[in-house]
Scaffold this motif. Structure first.
Motif, PDB file in Angstrom:
ATOM      1  N   ASN A 173       0.830  -1.206   0.000  1.00  0.00           N
ATOM      2  CA  ASN A 173       0.000   0.000   0.000  1.00  0.00           C
ATOM      3  C   ASN A 173       0.865   1.257   0.000  1.00  0.00           C
ATOM      4  O   ASN A 173       1.950   1.278   0.583  1.00  0.00           O
ATOM      5  N   PRO A 174       0.381   2.324  -0.646  1.00  0.00           N
ATOM      6  CA  PRO A 174       1.177   3.567  -0.764  1.00  0.00           C
ATOM      7  C   PRO A 174       1.139   4.369   0.539  1.00  0.00           C
ATOM      8  O   PRO A 174       0.487   5.397   0.613  1.00  0.00           O
ATOM      9  N   VAL A 175       1.863   3.871   1.553  1.00  0.00           N
ATOM     10  CA  VAL A 175       1.769   4.499   2.872  1.00  0.00           C
ATOM     11  C   VAL A 175       2.318   5.931   2.881  1.00  0.00           C
ATOM     12  O   VAL A 175       1.912   6.741   3.718  1.00  0.00           O
ATOM     13  N   ASP A 176       3.213   6.240   1.959  1.00  0.00           N
ATOM     14  CA  ASP A 176       3.720   7.626   1.901  1.00  0.00           C
ATOM     15  C   ASP A 176       2.593   8.587   1.522  1.00  0.00           C
ATOM     16  O   ASP A 176       2.380   9.609   2.170  1.00  0.00           O
ATOM     17  N   GLU A 177       1.832   8.200   0.495  1.00  0.00           N
ATOM     18  CA  GLU A 177       0.710   9.056   0.062  1.00  0.00           C
ATOM     19  C   GLU A 177      -0.385   9.114   1.130  1.00  0.00           C
ATOM     20  O   GLU A 177      -0.978  10.166   1.375  1.00  0.00           O
ATOM     21  N   ILE A 178      -0.655   7.948   1.739  1.00  0.00           N
ATOM     22  CA  ILE A 178      -1.716   7.913   2.759  1.00  0.00           C
ATOM     23  C   ILE A 178      -1.343   8.822   3.932  1.00  0.00           C
ATOM     24  O   ILE A 178      -2.179   9.559   4.462  1.00  0.00           O
ATOM     25  N   ALA A 179      -0.059   8.778   4.326  1.00  0.00           N
ATOM     26  CA  ALA A 179       0.395   9.605   5.451  1.00  0.00           C
ATOM     27  C   ALA A 179       0.093  11.082   5.187  1.00  0.00           C
ATOM     28  O   ALA A 179      -0.439  11.799   6.047  1.00  0.00           O
ATOM     29  N   LYS A 180       0.405  11.511   3.979  1.00  0.00           N
ATOM     30  CA  LYS A 180       0.189  12.908   3.614  1.00  0.00           C
ATOM     31  C   LYS A 180      -1.299  13.276   3.757  1.00  0.00           C
ATOM     32  O   LYS A 180      -1.647  14.304   4.322  1.00  0.00           O
ATOM     33  N   ILE A 181      -2.148  12.379   3.240  1.00  0.00           N
ATOM     34  CA  ILE A 181      -3.596  12.620   3.299  1.00  0.00           C
ATOM     35  C   ILE A 181      -4.101  12.651   4.734  1.00  0.00           C
ATOM     36  O   ILE A 181      -4.878  13.526   5.124  1.00  0.00           O
ATOM     37  N   VAL A 182      -3.633  11.683   5.527  1.00  0.00           N
ATOM     38  CA  VAL A 182      -4.080  11.613   6.929  1.00  0.00           C
ATOM     39  C   VAL A 182      -3.742  12.918   7.643  1.00  0.00           C
ATOM     40  O   VAL A 182      -4.579  13.492   8.360  1.00  0.00           O
ATOM     41  N   HIS A 183      -2.524  13.411   7.413  1.00  0.00           N
ATOM     42  CA  HIS A 183      -2.110  14.621   8.131  1.00  0.00           C
ATOM     43  C   HIS A 183      -2.741  15.889   7.557  1.00  0.00           C
ATOM     44  O   HIS A 183      -2.913  16.873   8.270  1.00  0.00           O
ATOM     45  N   THR A 184      -3.107  15.849   6.285  1.00  0.00           N
ATOM     46  CA  THR A 184      -3.752  17.015   5.674  1.00  0.00           C
ATOM     47  C   THR A 184      -5.225  17.111   6.072  1.00  0.00           C
ATOM     48  O   THR A 184      -5.739  18.190   6.331  1.00  0.00           O
ATOM     49  N   TYR A 185      -5.879  15.961   6.125  1.00  0.00           N
ATOM     50  CA  TYR A 185      -7.341  15.977   6.307  1.00  0.00           C
ATOM     51  C   TYR A 185      -7.806  15.528   7.676  1.00  0.00           C
ATOM     52  O   TYR A 185      -8.995  15.332   7.896  1.00  0.00           O
ATOM     53  N   SER A 186      -6.884  15.314   8.620  1.00  0.00           N
ATOM     54  CA  SER A 186      -7.306  14.940   9.981  1.00  0.00           C
ATOM     55  C   SER A 186      -6.194  15.234  10.965  1.00  0.00           C
ATOM     56  O   SER A 186      -5.079  15.590  10.583  1.00  0.00           O
ATOM     57  N   ASP A 187      -6.511  15.079  12.248  1.00  0.00           N
ATOM     58  CA  ASP A 187      -5.480  15.175  13.282  1.00  0.00           C
ATOM     59  C   ASP A 187      -5.095  13.784  13.769  1.00  0.00           C
ATOM     60  O   ASP A 187      -4.431  13.637  14.804  1.00  0.00           O
ATOM     61  N   ALA A 188      -5.533  12.760  13.047  1.00  0.00           N
ATOM     62  CA  ALA A 188      -5.305  11.379  13.485  1.00  0.00           C
ATOM     63  C   ALA A 188      -3.828  11.007  13.437  1.00  0.00           C
ATOM     64  O   ALA A 188      -3.049  11.563  12.665  1.00  0.00           O
ATOM     65  N   LEU A 189      -3.485  10.053  14.291  1.00  0.00           N
ATOM     66  CA  LEU A 189      -2.171   9.433  14.170  1.00  0.00           C
ATOM     67  C   LEU A 189      -2.219   8.462  13.004  1.00  0.00           C
ATOM     68  O   LEU A 189      -3.260   7.846  12.741  1.00  0.00           O
ATOM     69  N   PHE A 190      -1.091   8.290  12.339  1.00  0.00           N
ATOM     70  CA  PHE A 190      -1.040   7.312  11.240  1.00  0.00           C
ATOM     71  C   PHE A 190      -0.123   6.163  11.668  1.00  0.00           C
ATOM     72  O   PHE A 190       1.078   6.343  11.882  1.00  0.00           O
ATOM     73  N   ILE A 191      -0.747   4.996  11.801  1.00  0.00           N
ATOM     74  CA  ILE A 191      -0.076   3.836  12.394  1.00  0.00           C
ATOM     75  C   ILE A 191       0.032   2.727  11.351  1.00  0.00           C
ATOM     76  O   ILE A 191      -0.975   2.327  10.753  1.00  0.00           O
ATOM     77  N   VAL A 192       1.244   2.242  11.139  1.00  0.00           N
ATOM     78  CA  VAL A 192       1.487   1.332  10.014  1.00  0.00           C
ATOM     79  C   VAL A 192       2.074   0.002  10.456  1.00  0.00           C
ATOM     80  O   VAL A 192       3.044  -0.043  11.222  1.00  0.00           O
ATOM     81  N   ASP A 193       1.477  -1.063   9.946  1.00  0.00           N
ATOM     82  CA  ASP A 193       2.017  -2.425  10.089  1.00  0.00           C
ATOM     83  C   ASP A 193       2.997  -2.652   8.937  1.00  0.00           C
ATOM     84  O   ASP A 193       2.588  -2.775   7.781  1.00  0.00           O
ATOM     85  N   GLY A 194       4.282  -2.705   9.267  1.00  0.00           N
ATOM     86  CA  GLY A 194       5.295  -2.932   8.221  1.00  0.00           C
ATOM     87  C   GLY A 194       5.931  -4.310   8.342  1.00  0.00           C
ATOM     88  O   GLY A 194       7.039  -4.537   7.857  1.00  0.00           O
ATOM     89  N   VAL A 195       5.215  -5.240   8.981  1.00  0.00           N
ATOM     90  CA  VAL A 195       5.814  -6.535   9.351  1.00  0.00           C
ATOM     91  C   VAL A 195       6.470  -7.254   8.174  1.00  0.00           C
ATOM     92  O   VAL A 195       7.605  -7.703   8.275  1.00  0.00           O
ATOM     93  N   SER A 196       5.771  -7.352   7.050  1.00  0.00           N
ATOM     94  CA  SER A 196       6.328  -8.196   5.990  1.00  0.00           C
ATOM     95  C   SER A 196       7.104  -7.424   4.929  1.00  0.00           C
ATOM     96  O   SER A 196       7.281  -7.903   3.825  1.00  0.00           O
ATOM     97  N   CYS A 197       7.585  -6.245   5.277  1.00  0.00           N
ATOM     98  CA  CYS A 197       8.402  -5.546   4.291  1.00  0.00           C
ATOM     99  C   CYS A 197       9.523  -4.675   4.838  1.00  0.00           C
ATOM    100  O   CYS A 197      10.524  -4.485   4.148  1.00  0.00           O
ATOM    101  N   VAL A 198       9.393  -4.157   6.064  1.00  0.00           N
ATOM    102  CA  VAL A 198      10.457  -3.261   6.550  1.00  0.00           C
ATOM    103  C   VAL A 198      11.779  -4.038   6.599  1.00  0.00           C
ATOM    104  O   VAL A 198      11.845  -5.140   7.131  1.00  0.00           O
ATOM    105  N   GLY A 199      12.794  -3.479   6.016  1.00  0.00           N
ATOM    106  CA  GLY A 199      14.082  -4.169   5.866  1.00  0.00           C
ATOM    107  C   GLY A 199      14.280  -4.638   4.432  1.00  0.00           C
ATOM    108  O   GLY A 199      15.387  -4.967   4.036  1.00  0.00           O
ATOM    109  N   GLY A 200      13.186  -4.675   3.654  1.00  0.00           N
ATOM    110  CA  GLY A 200      13.274  -5.134   2.266  1.00  0.00           C
ATOM    111  C   GLY A 200      12.818  -4.084   1.274  1.00  0.00           C
ATOM    112  O   GLY A 200      13.104  -4.182   0.088  1.00  0.00           O
ATOM    113  N   VAL A 201      12.082  -3.095   1.773  1.00  0.00           N
ATOM    114  CA  VAL A 201      11.624  -2.024   0.879  1.00  0.00           C
ATOM    115  C   VAL A 201      11.915  -0.671   1.520  1.00  0.00           C
ATOM    116  O   VAL A 201      12.033  -0.552   2.744  1.00  0.00           O
ATOM    117  N   LYS A 202      12.001   0.333   0.678  1.00  0.00           N
ATOM    118  CA  LYS A 202      12.297   1.694   1.131  1.00  0.00           C
ATOM    119  C   LYS A 202      11.309   2.112   2.223  1.00  0.00           C
ATOM    120  O   LYS A 202      10.092   1.951   2.061  1.00  0.00           O
TER     121      LYS A 202
END
Lengths: 381, 381
Positions: B147-176
């Motif tokens: 999922n495009p978490v970079d784009e989603i983060a931008k939207i979350v912060h632009t359109y809400s005050d919500a925290l943006f919480i990401v499950d990166g279990v099966s990719c962190v260490g293998g993708v940017k």
């Protein structure tokens, strides 16, 4: 390149199975204690099956060459007439050892890549009486040739009183071996090939007939004196400090062979040979040996439109895949793929699909995937 | 089949590099002593680079799910409005945890195999004020979607005050992964995927903004209280007994990543994805996800003329090759290949050439070698 990945497909050392690696890492024990005695007791019967003999298999801490030298110094001495069958670098090594001990060396040489023709040996023995020992190589690692040691044994015993001494270093454990039935007098192997261990252990089995010669032989030898190993092994011991972690590993290797079944182990090696050969045939890259002479443990390939050394360099750089080059006058002429021991058809497919990439990069004119496909077809039968 | 050979290509656990295995087998040390302090000091800076953050990475002994639960219980409590993006089984898990804690769960569900469209999130947030946290999955393991978490983060912060919480279990260490630059507030991962370790360690990084929420959050939590981990880690310590051998291994994993270079690690994963996808495209077997949505760490394939479960059974039986099946309603519909962590293009070629054999045996109508060839061509570029 992925750090830490080693794809080792030279004709020895071969990769170590994980459970063997674990077994070898167990803590040291005293080599004069009960635990070592029990370890040797467990190893002895299984090892006989691998050699196809009722004799105990002697274990010497040393590389395969120590085993070859042991076979020489225990059976012949200065001035004895010996016949050495030389089909490559390791037959040549037997001759060098025999020369060093000032025996009178007769040689039958074949072109590299060819197996010896047993009839040539027959004719030689008929016209040369007094040969005390015939030395031959079962699998000639330098060319990937498997010599017909069963037929040679029959000829040696029919046409001479010589002992028949065989270097089985790069195949025992991976190909059918019936030492007693065939009439091999001394069979030598090493740990780092089809026996799936690191180098450092050499194995010798000796026929009753050979023991008589060994008892009488006056050639000086101390560390390599086989009588010492025999007498100690009869008491489940060793004359000198044994390479204990290799023995820990050997016990596990024999367990793995038993689990798979020796016949299945041999079938797997046969299949890997056929997959490898069919791949290069499909790619129209010449094999060094013909089908009859080809060993199930190693395949030598003679590239035409690209350089073997370029290919080897590229495979190592891009994939950390090691295949061997040629030895002596074959250096640069061939490359050799080891498919022995801890190696499966899955590994053969990997090696072939990588080598296809390497050949393309080295400038070879092949159709990508064609070799892989041929190997897949062999697998599917 | 070759005893002892395990070809593990599920999307986690992934194989362990030999040097990591060795590192993990070092003797235990006291976890309140100087050596553990030094170990944590060595691990901390390298780990920040992998997450792309200046924050310390908190280490909890537990599986990835413990990490997901920690992200929930530290930031929200009963009655809070949360938005969970569900693109597969692991998005669904976030929703289940949020439900368990009686938050008011809003869901955006996509069809399995599709990535979420950021515009849908934008519209949702515009029409739903008061969302306290948005939960998303970076790589959805069950479908192979990134999922495009970079784009989603931008939207979350632009359109809400919500925290943006990401499950990166099966990719962190293998993708940017650029947690700080992208604006991820909490990023969770596990040890057994691209981090090349056995399961048992979960990692969380927390933004300054999220710490404010965490400080104020009244939800009960003890073992998973992130403040405890933060305060202890600041003193190079852990609040509870750490999983020491995993930390020994982690130090070596970070060394391997540094040796290869993180950018090279990411390129390798990208290459493995493209090789895998091109192979199945060449074999005319549909991929579950499109090119834009595909993860570099796992590929899901939807067979047409053979059954996924037949293939999986055959691969396991003949080669001891494990690939994963589908989860939930995708069970029997797809199979999934993990190509993450300790996995190379050479391994991808092996898996593809084996799977081609498996597909033939499972009754699929393919041309042998064609997938391998396509992957080879991608490698050659």
């Amino acid at each position: 390149m992925l750090a830490d990945q080693q794809i080792l497909r030279i004709p020895g050392p071969s990769p170590i199975p994980p459970s063997v690696q674990r077994a070898m890492s167990q803590p040291m024990i005293g080599h004069r204690g009960l635990e070592t005695k029990e370890l040797l007791q467990q190893i002895k019967p299984e090892l006989k099956t691998v050699f196809g003999t009722k004799q105990d298999i002697l274990l010497i801490a040393g590389s395969g060459t120590a085993g070859l030298e042991a076979a020489v110094v225990n059976t012949v001495s200065s001035g004895d007439e010996v016949l050495v069958i030389v089909t490559g670098a390791f037959g040549d090594r037997f001759a060098k050892i025999c020369n060093e001990y000032k025996t009178n060396v007769h040689r039958i040489d074949t072109a590299w890549g060819e197996a010896v023709n047993p009839d040539v040996i027959k004719d030689y023995l008929k016209s040369h009486s007094g040969i005390k020992a015939v030395f031959a190589t079962y699998c000639e690692t330098s060319t990937g040739v498997l010599n017909p040691v069963d037929e040679i044994a029959k000829i040696v015993h029919t046409y001479s009183d010589a002992l028949f001494i065989v270097d089985g270093v790069s195949c025992v454990g991976g190909v059918k071996t019936k030492m007693d039935d065939w009439g091999i007098d001394i069979l030598v192997t090493g740990s780092q090939k089809a026996m799936m261990l690191p180098a450092g252990l050499t194995f010798l089995a000796v026929s009753q007939r050979a023991w008589k010669t060994i008892e009488e032989n006056k050639q000086s030898r101390f560390y390599l004196d086989l009588k010492k190993y025999r007498d100690n092994l009869a008491k489940d011991s060793t004359p000198f400090t044994p390479a204990l972690s290799l023995l820990f590993g050997l016990k596990q290797v024999l367990k793995l062979m038993q689990e798979e079944g020796l016949e299945e182990v041999y079938k797997r090696h046969q299949l890997m040979k056929e997959m490898t050969r069919s791949a290069f045939r499909a790619l129209q890259i010449p094999l060094l040996t013909n089908d009859t002479a080809a060993s199930p443990t190693v395949t030598a390939i003679k590239p035409g439109d690209f350089r073997a050394e370029d290919l080897r360099r590229l495979l190592k750089k891009d994939f950390n895949l090691s295949v061997a080059g040629g030895q002596q006058h074959m250096k640069g002429e061939i490359f050799r793929i080891g498919h022995m021991g801890y190696c499966s058809p899955a590994d053969v497919l990997q090696v072939i699909s990588i080598i296809e990439i390497g050949i393309k990069k080295a400038g070879g004119n092949i159709e990508l995937g064609k070799g892989t496909r041929a190997a897949q077809e062999i697998y599917l039968g």
